[in-house]
Design a protein around this motif. Structure first.
Motif, PDB file in Angstrom:
ATOM      1  N   SER A 191    -103.917  -6.780 -36.647  1.00 20.05           N
ATOM      2  CA  SER A 191    -103.032  -5.759 -36.078  1.00 20.05           C
ATOM      3  C   SER A 191    -103.307  -5.577 -34.590  1.00 20.05           C
ATOM      4  O   SER A 191    -102.394  -5.282 -33.808  1.00 20.05           O
ATOM      5  N   LEU A 192    -104.561  -5.775 -34.182  1.00 17.61           N
ATOM      6  CA  LEU A 192    -104.897  -5.692 -32.761  1.00 17.61           C
ATOM      7  C   LEU A 192    -104.251  -6.840 -31.985  1.00 17.61           C
ATOM      8  O   LEU A 192    -103.827  -6.674 -30.837  1.00 17.61           O
ATOM      9  N   ILE A 193    -104.140  -8.010 -32.615  1.00 22.58           N
ATOM     10  CA  ILE A 193    -103.464  -9.142 -31.986  1.00 22.58           C
ATOM     11  C   ILE A 193    -102.017  -8.794 -31.685  1.00 22.58           C
ATOM     12  O   ILE A 193    -101.470  -9.146 -30.633  1.00 22.58           O
ATOM     13  N   THR A 194    -101.381  -8.066 -32.596  1.00 22.52           N
ATOM     14  CA  THR A 194     -99.998  -7.630 -32.369  1.00 22.52           C
ATOM     15  C   THR A 194     -99.893  -6.765 -31.130  1.00 22.52           C
ATOM     16  O   THR A 194     -98.956  -6.906 -30.317  1.00 22.52           O
ATOM     17  N   ASP A 195    -100.856  -5.880 -30.926  1.00 26.27           N
ATOM     18  CA  ASP A 195    -100.870  -5.025 -29.731  1.00 26.27           C
ATOM     19  C   ASP A 195    -101.086  -5.858 -28.468  1.00 26.27           C
ATOM     20  O   ASP A 195    -100.476  -5.600 -27.432  1.00 26.27           O
ATOM     21  N   ILE A 196    -101.968  -6.848 -28.548  1.00 25.18           N
ATOM     22  CA  ILE A 196    -102.205  -7.715 -27.401  1.00 25.18           C
ATOM     23  C   ILE A 196    -100.936  -8.482 -27.051  1.00 25.18           C
ATOM     24  O   ILE A 196    -100.551  -8.587 -25.879  1.00 25.18           O
ATOM     25  N   ASP A 197    -100.258  -9.005 -28.075  1.00 27.88           N
ATOM     26  CA  ASP A 197     -99.007  -9.742 -27.826  1.00 27.88           C
ATOM     27  C   ASP A 197     -97.960  -8.857 -27.161  1.00 27.88           C
ATOM     28  O   ASP A 197     -97.199  -9.314 -26.295  1.00 27.88           O
ATOM     29  N   HIS A 198     -97.915  -7.599 -27.553  1.00 18.18           N
ATOM     30  CA  HIS A 198     -96.975  -6.659 -26.926  1.00 18.18           C
ATOM     31  C   HIS A 198     -97.271  -6.525 -25.442  1.00 18.18           C
ATOM     32  O   HIS A 198     -96.345  -6.526 -24.611  1.00 18.18           O
TER      33      HIS A 198
END
Length: 235
Positions: free
Chosen positions: A221-228
């Motif tokens: 889920s943190l990867i999703t934030d980084i991608d954003h």
């Protein structure tokens, strides 16, 4: 877990070149012109992807963080023991010891980052907060699974974990700080220190197997934030 924003060979070349120049010259000295010249492309091509120099180099740092977090989640899914905080910090220590960009990112090297350090702190503050939330939940899940000492409060567990890790990273980065110890030995000592300080002896394999997919998902889920954050900086 592939990210389409980093899939283009030209984008990879630009980011690889910018990362190399950042470490070698520092943020203040590097220009978009130099990145383009060393990457073998036109300056206009760099601006096709990034709004400005700050966006380019923040993306360099975000990509490094994404790679670290993705590898961490992969290890957790493959080997449940990797969710233990001693193993997590050992892996991170090895990455930072062998990857110059990761070291710059996590140590906040002001000499290399220059003005970018301030911009990164301001712009990526929300992401730093999310990292802390993920780590706090990670500790809670390990505690609930009986893997951490029950005589320490959540605050004490987090403080001890952070204090030991910071000490190893700081001393390891000092010139002459560890002249007689190689990186693997230091990583082993760090793992032992964390395990002794906050973990129970021999955490139950069944408990780790049960909690590992949940903790790995937290880091996904943190990867999703980084991608954003990356997509905010790429045209």
């Amino acid at each position: 877990m592939a990210d389409p924003d980093f899939a283009s060979p030209r984008m990879e070349r630009v980011l690889d070149t910018a990362a190399d120049l950042l470490v070698r010259w520092g943020y203040q000295r590097v220009t978009i012109d130099e990145v383009a010249r060393h990457a073998g492309i036109g300056k206009g091509t760099v601006y096709l992807h990034f709004h400005n120099k700050e966006a380019l180099f923040l993306t360099v740092l975000l990509r490094a963080q994404r790679q670290i977090v993705a590898a961490m989640a992969d290890r957790m899914e493959a080997v449940p023991d990797e969710v233990l905080l001693s193993r997590l910090l050992r892996g991170l220590y090895l990455v930072l010891s062998n990857d110059a960009i990761a070291r710059v990112l996590y140590m906040g090297d002001a000499e290399v980052l220059g003005r970018l350090a301030h911009e990164a702190a301001d712009t990526l503050g929300a992401l730093v907060g999310r990292r802390r939330e993920v780590l706090t939940e990670h500790l809670r899940l390990l505690s609930a699974a009986g893997c951490l000492r029950s005589d320490l409060s959540p605050e004490a567990l987090l403080y001890t974990f952070s204090a030991i890790g910071t000490g190893f990273f700081f001393v390891g980065g000092m010139p002459g700080g560890t002249p007689d110890l190689d990186v693997e030995t230091r990583a082993d000592l760090l793992e032992h220190a964390i395990a002794t300080a906050i973990q129970v002896p021999d955490p139950a394999p069944a408990a780790l197997a049960k909690v590992a997919p949940v903790i790995a998902a937290l880091y996904r889920s943190l990867i999703t934030d980084i991608d954003h954050e990356v997509r905010r900086r790429i045209r």
